[in-house]
Scaffold this motif. Structure first.
Motif, mmCIF file in Angstrom:
data_model
loop_
_atom_site.group_PDB
_atom_site.id
_atom_site.type_symbol
_atom_site.label_atom_id
_atom_site.label_comp_id
_atom_site.label_asym_id
_atom_site.label_seq_id
_atom_site.Cartn_x
_atom_site.Cartn_y
_atom_site.Cartn_z
ATOM 1 N N ALA A 1 0.870 -1.062 0.172
ATOM 2 C CA ALA A 1 -0.018 -0.046 0.238
ATOM 3 C C ALA A 1 1.117 1.234 0.108
ATOM 4 O O ALA A 1 0.617 2.265 -0.741
ATOM 5 N N THR B 1 -6.405 1.687 2.958
ATOM 6 C CA THR B 1 -6.280 0.409 2.993
ATOM 7 C C THR B 1 -7.201 -0.385 3.899
ATOM 8 O O THR B 1 -7.865 -1.371 3.808
ATOM 9 N N LYS C 1 -10.319 -2.847 3.558
ATOM 10 C CA LYS C 1 -10.519 -4.350 4.089
ATOM 11 C C LYS C 1 -12.005 -4.384 4.876
ATOM 12 O O LYS C 1 -12.448 -5.476 4.485
ATOM 13 N N MET D 1 -5.824 -9.289 2.801
ATOM 14 C CA MET D 1 -5.092 -8.066 3.394
ATOM 15 C C MET D 1 -4.902 -8.264 5.315
ATOM 16 O O MET D 1 -4.178 -7.536 5.577
#
Length: 376
Positions: free
Chosen positions: A304, A324, A328, A344
């Motif tokens: 990321a 990020t 998720k 993730m």
């Protein structure tokens, strides 16, 4: 037919991914300040609620008060940074003289140990310190150009924050209407998880940064480094960039120590102080204060950081983890995207064990089951 459908779905997902990346890159001047405003709004939302419930402020007054507080905080921060930079610039001639002396000592050491003529190195214009700034003038110009965009964001972000706080229920209603097929309770669960994750992360990170700043400053003061408090807080501020921020923050005071102190061990001491504080922060301070609120594995964090740095530069590295983490949460709630949410997340201990260990554990489990059957 099924294979064709799967291939079509993969092609569609790839097209969507490329389109999203293109949009994020093209609309950086619009998206980046908007995302920062969203994060600040989430962080300051409890304060707005406090003004509304305890001080009986209406929605407009509480939103204005939050923006006013942020302006005061950042004005004080930039004023402090400005005075420190002014002090450093005032000592630039002294730093330049000591840097030239250090350069001559390095060249003399090179000549004595490697047989390279010092006069030949000094004749190379590219190695002269005064030419380093000239050769990198284009980079300095780029930085000034980016700073212009940053200055414009300073005026846009408070406006965005005000309207996000003022219209917060209006935006939630919009999300419900944008997804009419989804149950309102289902959407509220997703929104609540996103809010709690970002709130805990941002508030916890603020406390961690303050503690790390004090520890950094204390260590630099013990070493007698000039402007120790400034460099200590700068290193803590760079915690916004995970993993590499603390490393970058240690380089500047280490360099200052190298050209102002009479021993290279002071520079080593600066790096040791920052490394020690980083170990304490990563293993004790952050887990105790923030906990595992953003359950993203380290590999995805690094990916990321790289991707968002390519898209948005330094601002992207700061926004990488919050964006990020939000992705998720959304992936975990969508059945078709759950595999990506799983990828993730933090893997269980079973996934980190060796194959031999897993085989031994399975063998013991099977053997225990057989013994139970025999005993019965």
């Amino acid at each position: 037919m099924k294979t064709l459908t799967n291939n079509s779905q993969m092609a569609y997902n790839l097209f969507c991914f490329i389109a999203i990346v293109f949009i994020l890159y093209s609309l950086k001047p619009f998206i980046v300040p908007l995302l920062f405003a969203i994060l600040f709004s989430i962080m300051m939302y409890p304060i707005a609620i406090y003004f509304e419930r305890q001080w009986r402020f209406n929605r407009i007054a509480s939103s204005l008060m939050v923006v006013f507080l942020l302006v005061i905080i950042f004005t004080g921060l930039f004023t402090f940074i400005g005075f420190q930079i002014k002090d450093v610039i005032g000592k630039s001639e002294l730093y330049s003289e000591k840097l030239n002396t250090l350069n001559l000592e390095i060249l003399q050491y090179t000549e004595n140990n490697f047989g390279i003529d010092k006069k030949q190195l000094l004749s190379d214009k590219s190695l002269k310190i005064e030419n380093l700034i000239k050769n990198n003038f284009s980079k300095i110009s780029d930085f000034i150009t980016e700073s212009g965009g940053f200055i414009s964001d300073i005026f846009l972000v408070p406006i965005y924050i005000f309207f996000f706080l003022l219209y917060r229920k209006f935006f939630v209603t919009f999300i419900h209407r944008a997804f009419p097929k989804k149950d309102n309770a289902y959407l509220n669960i997703i929104l609540k998880k996103i809010y709690q994750t970002q709130q805990n992360y941002l508030s916890g990170l603020s406390v961690v940064m303050l503690i790390v700043a004090l520890l950094n400053s204390f260590g630099l003061l013990l070493l007698g480094i000039e402007n120790a408090i400034f460099y200590g807080f700068l290193g803590a501020f760079l915690l916004l960039i995970p993993y590499i921020g603390i490393l970058v923050g240690s380089l500047l005071p280490a360099f200052i120590a190298l050209i102002t102190k009479d021993s290279v061990w002071y520079s080593v001491g600066v790096i040791v102080v920052f490394a020690f504080v980083q170990v304490i922060e990563g293993n004790f301070i952050t887990p105790k204060i923030t906990g595992a609120k953003i359950s993203i594995n380290a590999f995805v964090c690094i990916l990321a950081l790289v991707i968002f740095a390519m898209l948005w530069g330094v601002a992207g590295m700061v926004l990488a983890l919050p964006v990020t983490a939000t992705a998720k949460i959304i992936f975990d709630q969508i059945p078709s995207m759950k595999p990506y949410g799983f990828l993730m997340g933090e893997p269980d201990k079973d996934y980190l064990r060796s194959t031999a260990y897993n085989r031994l554990a399975n063998w013991k489990k099977i053997r225990a089951q057989k013994m139970n059957r025999i005993s019965h």
